[in-house]
Write an enzyme that holds these catalytic residues in place. Structure first.
Site, PDB file in Angstrom:
ATOM      1  N   LYS A   1       0.830  -1.198   0.000  1.00 39.89           N
ATOM      2  CA  LYS A   1       0.000   0.000   0.000  1.00 39.89           C
ATOM      3  C   LYS A   1       0.869   1.255   0.000  1.00 39.89           C
ATOM      4  O   LYS A   1       2.011   1.227   0.471  1.00 39.89           O
ATOM      5  CB  LYS A   1      -0.864   0.042   1.267  1.00 39.89           C
ATOM      6  CG  LYS A   1      -1.936  -1.009   1.390  1.00 39.89           C
ATOM      7  CD  LYS A   1      -2.687  -0.827   2.708  1.00 39.89           C
ATOM      8  CE  LYS A   1      -3.746  -1.894   2.910  1.00 39.89           C
ATOM      9  NZ  LYS A   1      -4.880  -1.712   2.005  1.00 39.89           N
TER      10      LYS A   1
ATOM     11  N   ARG B   1     -10.350 -11.353   1.981  1.00 41.91           N
ATOM     12  CA  ARG B   1     -11.251 -12.361   1.418  1.00 41.91           C
ATOM     13  C   ARG B   1     -10.637 -13.753   1.465  1.00 41.91           C
ATOM     14  O   ARG B   1     -11.361 -14.757   1.490  1.00 41.91           O
ATOM     15  CB  ARG B   1     -11.611 -11.964  -0.016  1.00 41.91           C
ATOM     16  CG  ARG B   1     -10.455 -11.889  -0.989  1.00 41.91           C
ATOM     17  CD  ARG B   1     -10.800 -11.108  -2.243  1.00 41.91           C
ATOM     18  NE  ARG B   1     -11.025  -9.697  -1.954  1.00 41.91           N
ATOM     19  CZ  ARG B   1     -11.409  -8.792  -2.858  1.00 41.91           C
ATOM     20  NH1 ARG B   1     -11.613  -9.174  -4.112  1.00 41.91           N
ATOM     21  NH2 ARG B   1     -11.579  -7.540  -2.520  1.00 41.91           N
TER      22      ARG B   1
END
Length: 511
Positions: free
Chosen positions: A285, A359
């Site tokens: 990120k 996920r």
């Protein structure tokens, strides 16, 4: 932690407190006093509305006006908090009538009480009486909960770690007050637990310490608990947790909590994403995007706190909670874009972006839930930045494989006082997750609809025939702006109240 609260039948003018809070609403010619303020107004010779009007008070939501009691009350300070307009027509006069013909919205009362208490606690006022509307159990619970949430302070890393001792005194007692106040205390403690966990530094909260905290909470709440460490996860085939956690010196954990009620006819499974820090892994990120990533375990924290609250309330439903805990870090051992992992149960996933890691850990938990034979399966996660783009920072997105269940969960969240919005799972977006080398890819090439694509991925791991909903709380879990209502800066405790209400609705046959 949150403030402590007690009820009292003392007259407001005689209550020993540092401040007393009254409510005001907008009226046709200026502010109106809300029910509960009558005694305070009488002590000031019926001039409270005139004084507030002269100071510019309007009664709009969360507006705060302070005045000195000038010796007319035991409390030296009067704080008028704006509630906004009640549901219904406001009659002429200085005071909203005390009868139930003009009900107040529960969330408006929570925010009004929370805003007033929060401001007082910030100003080092810690003995606070509340003379706000409490004409029935619903209003009593709303005021009590909002006040306690507004009194929350996180001091673990400052002020020597000493929490302020804030006492809240809820004035006025009615037949159903005890149950309402008990429920408010339970919910406030659960929200405070999530806020504490989310606000804790990731240097102190990582999978093993989170699991240890879950063990503490489980022991206190009477929950059964099972913790799988990295060895057990590898042996059990939990490839999502192992893959995400393999780049960190802090190995992953899967925590299973369970609450059972002897009269329960149905089982709810709650699964929470617990990434204790998310760097993005090798798909790193930007630096600014990492600053709030200690909050990426907000879903797991909400599940843990909800289980403790459900047990405390004695809901007649069986509830299982999964905390999928990992730290997503870049290193020489981290999973790589293009790695293929095997989720619990055998499905393979091509990992195209290591920053779509939540996920993957949830996929293990969802697949594992088949063994619990749930009547309803709900996962909760700070899953996608796309949720923020679609719905903003305060509204959770709700997706599912059953429209009726999804809409019922949205309704439960709203009745609990949390903003939620139903979202679709468009079948045409599923094709973007096709992989040429595995059963499914973890991201699609097309960025549009990212929140929905995340839901579509998770749907693949839901046991056959099980009603399922996915709550994306990426925005609501962590508040980076100025505080408002009962919401502080930092961890918010998002979705705890919704999860508790979902369990209660299943127990009641409503969901």
């Amino acid at each position: 932690m949150t403030a402590t609260l007690r009820t009292s039948q003392e007259a407001p003018r005689d209550t020993h407190a540092d401040a007393i809070i009254v409510g005001v609403t907008p009226g046709p010619g200026g502010p109106l006093l809300a029910p509960g303020a009558e005694d305070v107004d009488a002590a000031l010779g019926g001039k409270l509305v005139d004084i507030l009007g002269a100071l510019g008070a309007t009664g709009k939501a969360e507006e705060i006006t302070r005045i000195a009691s000038a010796g007319q009350l035991t409390a030296p300070l009067i704080v008028a908090t704006g509630i906004g307009a009640p549901d219904g027509t406001v009659p002429p006069g200085n005071t909203v009538p005390p009868g139930n013909t003009v009900p107040f919205d529960g969330e408006a009362l929570r925010r009004a009480a929370g805003a007033a208490v929060r401001g007082l606690v910030a100003g080092q006022v810690h003995r606070i009486a509340l003379a706000l509307p409490a004409r029935d159990a619903a209003e009593t619970e709303a005021v009590a909960l909002g006040a306690m949430l507004g009194g929350y302070v996180f001091c673990k890393y400052r002020d020597g770690g000493k929490q302020p001792d804030t006492e809240l005194i809820l004035l006025g007692r009615h037949q159903d007050d005890d149950a309402a106040v008990t429920r408010a205390n339970v919910l406030a403690a659960a929200v405070a637990l999530v806020r504490d966990l989310v606000n804790t530094s990731p240097s102190h909260l990582y999978p093993a310490t989170f699991a240890a905290e879950a063990e503490r909470v489980a022991a206190a709440a009477g929950l059964s608990i099972e913790v799988l460490d990295e060895k057990a996860l590898a042996e059990g085939g939990y490839g999502g947790l192992i893959g995400v956690g393999q780049g960190s010196v802090h190995p992953p954990r899967l925590v299973r909590l369970a609450y059972a009620h002897p009269d329960a006819a149905k089982t709810v499974v709650l699964a929470g994403k617990g990434i204790t820090f998310d760097s993005g892994g090798l798909s790193l990120k930007p630096a600014k995007s990492m600053e709030a990533m200690k909050s990426d375990m907000g879903g797991a924290a909400a599940v843990l706190a909800a289980l403790s609250a459900i047990a405390a309330l004695g809901a007649a439903v069986n509830v299982v909670g999964y905390l999928a805990l990992a730290e997503n870090m870049p290193s020489g051992t981290a999973q790589r874009p293009s790695d293929v992992i095997t989720i619990y149960g055998g499905s393979t996933v091509e990992v195209l972006n290591t920053d779509a890691e939540g996920r993957l850990v949830l996929a293990d938990a969802l697949a594992r839930s088949a063994a619990d034979s749930p009547d309803l399966l709900v996962d909760i996660a700070t899953l996608t930045g796309a949720q923020l783009i679609a719905l903003g920072p305060r509204i959770m997105g709700v997706m599912g494989n059953d429209d009726e269940a999804r809409d019922g969960i949205v309704d439960a969240a709203r009745r609990a006082g949390e903003a939620a919005w139903p979202m679709p799972l468009p079948e045409e977006l599923r094709k973007g997750l096709d992989s040429t080398v595995a059963d499914i890819a973890n991201v699609a090439a097309e960025r549009n609809g990212g929140m929905l694509v995340g839901g579509l991925f998770l749907r693949e791991f839901v046991p056959n025939g099980v009603r399922w909903a996915h709550l994306d709380i990426a925005g609501p879990a962590f508040h980076e702006g100025e505080p408002y209502g009962y919401v502080p800066k930092g961890g918010t405790g998002a979705a705890v109240r919704s999860l508790v209400q979902i369990a209660l609705d299943v127990a009641d046959g409503r969901l």
